[in-house]
Design a protein around this motif. Structure first.
Motif, PDB file in Angstrom:
ATOM      1  N   GLN A  99     -57.370  50.374   5.529  1.00 19.05           N
ATOM      2  CA  GLN A  99     -57.002  51.247   6.642  1.00 19.05           C
ATOM      3  C   GLN A  99     -58.147  52.191   6.982  1.00 19.05           C
TER       4      GLN A  99
ATOM      5  N   ASN B 126     -60.950  50.290   8.734  1.00 18.71           N
ATOM      6  CA  ASN B 126     -60.630  49.996  10.130  1.00 18.71           C
ATOM      7  C   ASN B 126     -60.786  51.215  11.027  1.00 18.71           C
ATOM      8  N   ASN B 127     -60.599  52.401  10.430  1.00 21.32           N
ATOM      9  CA  ASN B 127     -60.633  53.624  11.225  1.00 21.32           C
ATOM     10  C   ASN B 127     -61.840  54.497  10.891  1.00 21.32           C
TER      11      ASN B 127
ATOM     12  N   LEU C 112     -63.319  56.370  13.896  1.00 15.65           N
ATOM     13  CA  LEU C 112     -62.431  57.432  14.357  1.00 15.65           C
ATOM     14  C   LEU C 112     -62.481  58.618  13.392  1.00 15.65           C
TER      15      LEU C 112
ATOM     16  N   LYS D 256     -67.507  50.692  18.843  1.00 17.45           N
ATOM     17  CA  LYS D 256     -67.138  51.966  18.218  1.00 17.45           C
ATOM     18  C   LYS D 256     -68.357  52.642  17.607  1.00 17.45           C
TER      19      LYS D 256
END
Length: 260
Positions: A10, A13-14, A17, A121
């Motif tokens: 998790q 993946n982030n 961000l 990203k």
């Protein structure tokens, strides 16, 4: 063990961000102490003075709401937004300076999303990081000046142009010009790109789609022109006479400006 793997996946993946949130947090914490600094140079006069005058009068965007010699003839969108912010949260200088800080954070988020959607990203995070550490941007992020708001609206204008969101493009393109007259260069740049692209593919392109797209590209200029027309009616001029007086087409003056 399975839970740990899930958490790691998790986080992976982030990661970008999380990186953005970290940048925004550090940026905001570094700028908090600057909110208490007094105004300086152009920030003192005319911008902060005009903002507090508008706040005392009542936040309006009409060109004659306060003396145009206080606003130096600039469109009043920035003044209107800051004074409205002060009406809601208080009339202290700290509250006033919080508004450009909010705009700066939104600009960093916008440039991250711009990079994420059109590139990657990683590109978005790198762009946001580079903007955050630019000395001009970092300094002006808590100053009562027009440029940070113009930066945000410029990014949004380009973003919605590329996404072909016509209403939002016209809205933020108009906001850019109504923040500062030089916002028209954003529309000019997009218009020049559109024209160049058409001329480069003229053999395979049709004129009608080009013409229709041209109309919505220049639409923000038409919307902003209504403001300047109202300024002409109320104040007697389109652009502030003192600023117009600074313009010179003498070749020696132009060469001197190029040199410097």
């Amino acid at each position: 063990m399975e839970l740990a793997k899930r958490i790691i996946n998790q986080l992976s993946n982030n990661i970008y961000l999380i990186g953005l949130i970290l940048i925004l947090t550090i940026f905001t914490l570094l700028k908090i102490n600057y909110l208490t600094l007094g105004c300086y140079w152009d920030e003192t006069w005319p911008f902060s003075y005009a903002i507090f005058q508008l706040h005392e009068h009542w936040p309006l965007i009409l060109p004659n709401t306060i003396d145009p010699y206080i606003t130096r003839g600039h469109p009043l969108l920035f003044h209107f937004l800051v004074s409205t912010w002060m009406k809601i949260f208080g009339d202290s200088l700290v509250v006033a300076k919080t508004f450009p800080l909010l705009l700066s954070v939104l600009a960093l988020i916008t440039i991250y999303k711009f990079g994420e959607i059109f590139f990657s990203k990683r590109a978005g995070l790198l762009a946001a990081t580079l903007l955050a550490v630019q000395s001009v941007f970092f300094t002006q992020s808590t100053l009562l000046l027009l440029e940070v708001q113009l930066t945000l609206f410029t990014l949004l204008t380009f973003f919605f142009y590329i996404k072909k969101r016509h209403f939002l493009y016209i809205l933020f393109g108009s906001f850019a010009i109504l923040t500062k007259e030089t916002g028209i260069t954003v529309i000019a740049a997009i218009g020049m790109w559109h024209l160049t692209n058409y001329l480069a593919t003229i053999k395979s392109s049709k004129f009608k789609p080009f013409f229709i797209e041209s109309l919505w590209i220049i639409a923000p200029v038409g919307v902003a022109f209504l403001y300047f027309l109202l300024q002409k009616i109320l104040n007697g001029w389109f652009l502030f006479p003192i600023h117009v007086g600074f313009m010179s087409f003498d070749h020696t003056v132009i060469l001197d400006k190029f040199e410097h």
